[in-house]
Enzyme design. Structure first.
Site, short mmCIF file in Angstrom:
data_model
loop_
_atom_site.label_atom_id
_atom_site.label_comp_id
_atom_site.label_asym_id
_atom_site.label_seq_id
_atom_site.Cartn_x
_atom_site.Cartn_y
_atom_site.Cartn_z
N LYS A 289 36.01 59.64 81.66
CA LYS A 289 37.16 58.77 81.90
C LYS A 289 38.41 59.38 81.29
CE LYS A 289 35.86 55.98 77.90
NZ LYS A 289 34.98 54.88 77.50
N TYR B 2 63.17 66.20 58.46
CA TYR B 2 63.68 64.83 58.52
C TYR B 2 63.13 63.99 57.38
CZ TYR B 2 65.32 65.68 63.30
OH TYR B 2 65.96 66.16 64.42
C1 LIG Z 1 33.82 55.36 76.91
C2 LIG Z 1 32.48 54.81 77.16
C3 LIG Z 1 31.34 55.55 76.79
C4 LIG Z 1 31.42 56.86 76.05
O1 LIG Z 1 31.79 56.61 74.71
P1 LIG Z 1 31.87 57.79 73.63
O2 LIG Z 1 32.05 57.10 72.34
O3 LIG Z 1 33.06 58.61 74.00
O4 LIG Z 1 30.60 58.55 73.75
C5 LIG Z 1 30.10 55.02 77.11
N1 LIG Z 1 29.98 53.81 77.73
C6 LIG Z 1 31.05 53.07 78.08
C7 LIG Z 1 30.87 51.77 78.74
C8 LIG Z 1 32.34 53.54 77.79
O5 LIG Z 1 33.40 52.81 78.13
#
Ligand SMILES: *Cc1c(COP(=O)(O)O)cnc(C)c1O
Length: 373
Positions: free
Chosen positions: A35, A252
Site C-alpha cells: 500500500k 535557524y
Molecule cells: C498495513 C497493513 C499490514 C502490513 O503492516 P506492517 O506493519 O507494515 O507489516 C497488514 N495488514 C493490514 C490490514 C494492513 O493495513
C-alpha cells in the site's frame, strides 16, 4: 545541474526480505503489502521483486489495477475493500479479493450482479477498533456473506493493535473463540506477527514494513539479527563547509552552540525532500561511510552535520541520510516517528534510481546520477 540528492531503491533487498518473511512463516502463504505506493518505494520499481509472494495486498483500487496490468495473476487483496458500486465492478473485472469490514460493504456486494463471484476477507474488529465487525456480530456477518450469491470464498481476517510489544494473545483469543467453528482461510499477521508471533501465522501472513527493511516497532535494534536489508538508501553530498569557533551557533533558531572548534558540513537535503524537520541534534547520519550526527535545525533544502569524526570530508563528500549504514528506523526514532512515515514521505523532487543486480532500472538514472554515483 540537479541537486546531488537521490533515493536509491533496491529490489534485491525486498526480494531478500520477502524470502526471510516466508522462511519465518514457513507454513503460511504471504501477501506482500505494498500500500501507499509500496511504502513510498514505487510499485512499478519493486514489482519485479515480488515474484516470490503468494499474493499482493494494498488499499487503492487504482494501484491494484496497475498491479494487474503489470501481469500479476495471483491473489490481489484490497485491504479496505470497496467504497461504491463502481468499485465492485472493477474489483470483479480485475479479480480482486476485497476486505469486507461493515454491513454497508455487504450491501454493495449483495446489490451487485457480477459475472463471477468475488472472494472476500471478512474482517473482525478484535480490539484494534478501526475497521471490522465486532466479535459478537461476526458470525452473523459471515452467515449473511455466505448467503450472498455474488460472494465466493470467504476468508477470516483481523489486524493487531500492538503486535510490536508482544501482546497479541488478547486479540487472537477473541478471534479464535469466534471463528472456532467457522470454516475459511485465516489471515491475522502483519510484519510484527511474522517476526514474533508464530501462533498467529495461520494460512496467510501480511508483511509490509519488513519487506522494506524497516522495523514494525520503529526501533532498529528490535529487528537486529533477522538480517533485514534496507530497500531504500537516501543519499546526498556535502555542498558547503564551515569551520566554527566556540560560542558560534548553527542555522535557524541557533539551536546548536559550538563549545569547541568544529567543522560543519552542509548537506543538500532538507525537509522539502522528506527528511524530518524534527530530527534533532544527534540524529545519526553517515559521511564518506563514517557515522556522525546532525547538528542544528533541519531547514527546507539543507541540513548540517558534525564533521569531527571524518576530518577528511569536504565539499562533494557522500552522505547517507538512511540506508544500510544508518537505518531509517534510527532517524525515525530520533525524530519521534517510525520508518514507515519517512519512507512514504520522500518528496517528488527527489530523483529515484533503481539499483538492482537482476533487473533493468524501471527509472532511468536521473541526470543527477553522475553527481551522486
Ligand atoms: C498495513 C497493513 C499490514 C502490513 O503492516 P506492517 O506493519 O507494515 O507489516 C497488514 N495488514 C493490514 C490490514 C494492513 O493495513
Amino acid at each position: 545541474m540537479p541537486r546531488p540528492i537521490a533515493a536509491r531503491i533496491h529490489p534485491d533487498a525486498i526480494r531478500h526480505n520477502l524470502q526471510l518473511a516466508k522462511q519465518l512463516a514457513a507454513g503460511s502463504r504471504a501477501f506482500a503489502v505494498i500500500k501507499a505506493n509500496g511504502y513510498g518505494h514505487g510499485i512499478e520499481r519493486i514489482y519485479p521483486a515480488l515474484a516470490g509472494a503468494d499474493g499482493i495486498a494494498l488499499l487503492d483500487l487504482d494501484e491494484a489495477v496497475r498491479v494487474r496490468e503489470l501481469g500479476w495473476t495471483k491473489p490481489l487483496l484490497l485491504l479496505e475493500g470497496v467504497f461504491e458500486p463502481a468499485d465492485v465492478e472493477l474489483a470483479v473485472a480485475h479479480r480482486l479479493t476485497v476486505a469486507v469490514h461493515c454491513d454497508e460493504q455487504l450491501d454493495l456486494l449483495a446489490a451487485a450482479k457480477p459475472r463471477h463471484p468475488i472472494d472476500i476477507q471478512l474482517k473482525m474488529n478484535s480490539g484494534m477498533n478501526r475497521l471490522g465487525f465486532r466479535p459478537h456480530a461476526y458470525r452473523a456477518a459471515w452467515e449473511r456473506a455466505r448467503a450472498i450469491p455474488s460472494i465466493g470464498a470467504i476468508s477470516l481476517m483481523t489486524h493487531f493493535a500492538n503486535a510490536d510489544d508482544g501482546q497479541v494473545d488478547w486479540q487472537l483469543d477473541t478471534f479464535d473463540a469466534v471463528v472456532r467453528d467457522i470454516p475459511g482461510e485465516q489471515s491475522v499477521s502483519n510484519s510484527a506477527g511474522v517476526l514474533w508471533h508464530p501462533r498467529a501465522h495461520r494460512d496467510w501472513v501480511r508483511p509490509g514494513t519488513i519487506l522494506y527493511g524497516a522495523s514494525p516497532t520503529g526501533v532498529a535494534r528490535h529487528v537486529e539479527g533477522f538480517g533485514l536489508r534496507s530497500a531504500m538508501t537516501l543519499t546526498s553530498r556535502i555542498i558547503g563547509v564551515q569551520t566554527l569557533a566556540p560560542q558560534e551557533t548553527i542555522g535557524y533558531g541557533r539551536t546548536f552552540e559550538v563549545d569547541r572548534p568544529i567543522r560543519i558540513g552542509v548537506v543538500a537535503c532538507g525537509y522539502a525532500d522528506g527528511y524530518p524537520r524534527h530530527a534533532p541534534t544527534g540524529t545519526p547520519i553517515a559521511v564518506d561511510g563514517v557515522r556522525t550526527r546532525v547538528v542544528g535545525r533541519v531547514s527546507m533544502d539543507m541540513l548540517t552535520v558534525d564533521l569531527t569524526p571524518c576530518p577528511q570530508a569536504g565539499i562533494g563528500s557522500s552522505v547517507e541520510l538512511w540506508g544500510d549504514q544508518v537505518r531509517v528506523d534510527e532517524v525515525a526514532e530520533a525524530s519521534g516517528t517510525i520508518g514507515y512515515e519517512l519512507m512514504c514521505a520522500i518528496a517528488r523532487r527527489v530523483p529515484v534510481i533503481v539499483t538492482d543486480g537482476a533487473d533493468t532500472p524501471a527509472t532511468a538514472p536521473a541526470q543527477g546520477e553522475s553527481v551522486t554515483a
